[in-house]
Design an enzyme around this catalytic site. Structure first.
Site, PDB file in Angstrom:
ATOM      1  N   TYR A 166     -35.413  30.028 -32.947  1.00  0.00           N
ATOM      2  CA  TYR A 166     -36.361  31.064 -32.545  1.00  0.00           C
ATOM      3  C   TYR A 166     -36.579  31.004 -31.029  1.00  0.00           C
ATOM      4  O   TYR A 166     -36.422  31.995 -30.306  1.00  0.00           O
ATOM      5  CB  TYR A 166     -37.684  30.882 -33.301  1.00  0.00           C
ATOM      6  N   ILE A 203     -50.985  19.780 -44.575  1.00  0.00           N
ATOM      7  CA  ILE A 203     -50.875  19.444 -43.151  1.00  0.00           C
ATOM      8  C   ILE A 203     -49.461  18.903 -42.921  1.00  0.00           C
ATOM      9  O   ILE A 203     -49.076  17.908 -43.544  1.00  0.00           O
ATOM     10  CB  ILE A 203     -51.934  18.394 -42.755  1.00  0.00           C
ATOM     11  N   ASP A 214     -41.035  21.390 -35.135  1.00  0.00           N
ATOM     12  CA  ASP A 214     -42.400  21.431 -34.586  1.00  0.00           C
ATOM     13  C   ASP A 214     -42.595  20.399 -33.475  1.00  0.00           C
ATOM     14  O   ASP A 214     -42.599  19.193 -33.753  1.00  0.00           O
ATOM     15  CB  ASP A 214     -43.415  21.087 -35.694  1.00  0.00           C
TER      16      ASP A 214
END
Ligand code: UDP
Length: 334
Positions: free
Chosen positions: A143, A209, A285
């Site tokens: 991305y 999470i 991430d």
């Protein structure tokens, strides 16, 4: 002066907010959206909605033959970090080629101003935080890579054809418009704040999470959450300066919040005991993404009007509480 702007992806989350703000300033707005991810209901009725796909060069030719655009704001894109790690060519392929179609149409149509939704994902694992514009760009996922390639294409579109562009590197947009009933609703939803609301509303059992073993004070990832209307304001401001030169700005509030802090804010704002469980990390991430937005503050006088996390979460919750299923019909997520 009233202008006519083309907004690709204007039925999507950030695009639809910018549409409302441009209309409020007296501009004409044409939205071009394939409605695969966007919502017809999110498009303000005073805008013209043209349903079409950027992969369809014939549709683009027809669009540019019917309107004379003073500028283009390009939001339409695949924009999920996680998906990009599974389907990279949707990003480094489709995102790039669709944008190239649009840039070619802009140049052929003598459009001189182009605003790109870019992303802090171009920085990857940043060498310094907070992240200024000059930090090295090493995307950690397709991305981010797709947006970096597009930024570079725009550099040459300026040098060779004089197309002035503004690349706005977004951090984490959140919140909802105070004056028009639109908000954040993706399908499937992957973003933290709307996912937390789904748990609050009983549409999922809990929030997972994604990792609590990051090198951050509470072990969860830190992001810079910015109110979508502050982001919209950055677009409006760059349009004015684009006549002079191309530019790049990192747009965030300059303060990071961990996943746990965001969930605490959702608990405070909604008054709901939001259940959360620790799961594995999500691929791609980075641990900390926080903006240094000094450049846009200094050069354009931009400043966030909604700098506090609770204020942003409150705005998002106001819309979501009134629209528990977003724009769509009722569905249970898990
Ligand atoms: N996140 C999470 N659980 C979720 C969704 C997101 O822990 O169900 C985390 C994610 O790993 C990231 C942060 O929340 O650290 C913000 O993620 P989001 O997808 O909202 O935005 P992104 O940072 O990917 O643009």
């Amino acid at each position: 002066m009233s202008c006519t702007y083309l907004i690709t992806g204007g039925a999507g989350y950030i695009g639809s907010h910018v549409v409302v703000d441009l209309l409020a300033r007296g501009h004409r707005v044409v939205v071009f959206d394939n409605l695969q991810q966007g919502h017809r209901e999110a498009v303000h009725p005073d805008a013209v909605l043209e349903v079409g796909d950027l992969a369809d060069c014939g549709a683009l030719r027809s669009l540019f033959s019917r309107y004379r655009f003073d500028g283009i704001l390009h939001f339409a894109a695949n924009s999920l970090v996680g998906q990009s790690m599974q389907q990279p060519f949707l990003y480094v392929g489709d995102n790039v080629s669709n944008t190239l179609n649009l840039i070619r149409a802009a140049i052929d149509g003598n459009v001189l101003r182009f605003v790109l939704s870019s992303t802090c994902a171009i920085f990857g694992l940043p060498e310094r935080v907070p992240i200024g514009e000059d930090v090295a760009k090493n995307p950690a996922n397709p991305y981010g890579e797709s947006k970096l390639i597009i930024e570079q294409i725009l550099k040459w579109a300026d040098r060779v054809y004089g197309l002035r562009s503004a690349c706005l590197r977004y951090f984490n947009a959140a919140g909802a418009h105070p004056d028009f009933p639109i908000g954040e609703d993706h399908s499937p939803e992957t973003h933290l704040i709307p996912i937390a609301f789904e748990a609050v509303l009983g549409q999922r059992s809990h929030v997972e999470i994604y990792g609590d073993d990051y090198p951050t004070p509470d072990g969860t990832c830190i992001r810079d959450y910015i109110h979508v209307c502050d982001l919209s304001d950055a677009h409006i401001r760059v349009l004015d300066m684009l006549e002079e030169r191309s530019c790049h700005y990192n747009v965030g509030i300059g303060h990071g919040y961990s996943v746990r802090e965001v969930l605490d804010s959702v608990r405070r704002v909604t008054g709901h005991p939001l259940p959360a469980r620790i799961g594995p990390r999500r691929a791609g991430d980075p641990p900390v993404l926080v903006a240094a937005s000094d450049r846009i503050r200094d050069e354009l006088g931009w400043a966030p009007r909604y700098p506090g996390l609770d204020t942003i979460v409150e705005a998002a919750w106001r819309w979501r509480a009134a629209h528990p299923h977003g724009f769509g019909p009722a569905q249970v997520v898990d």
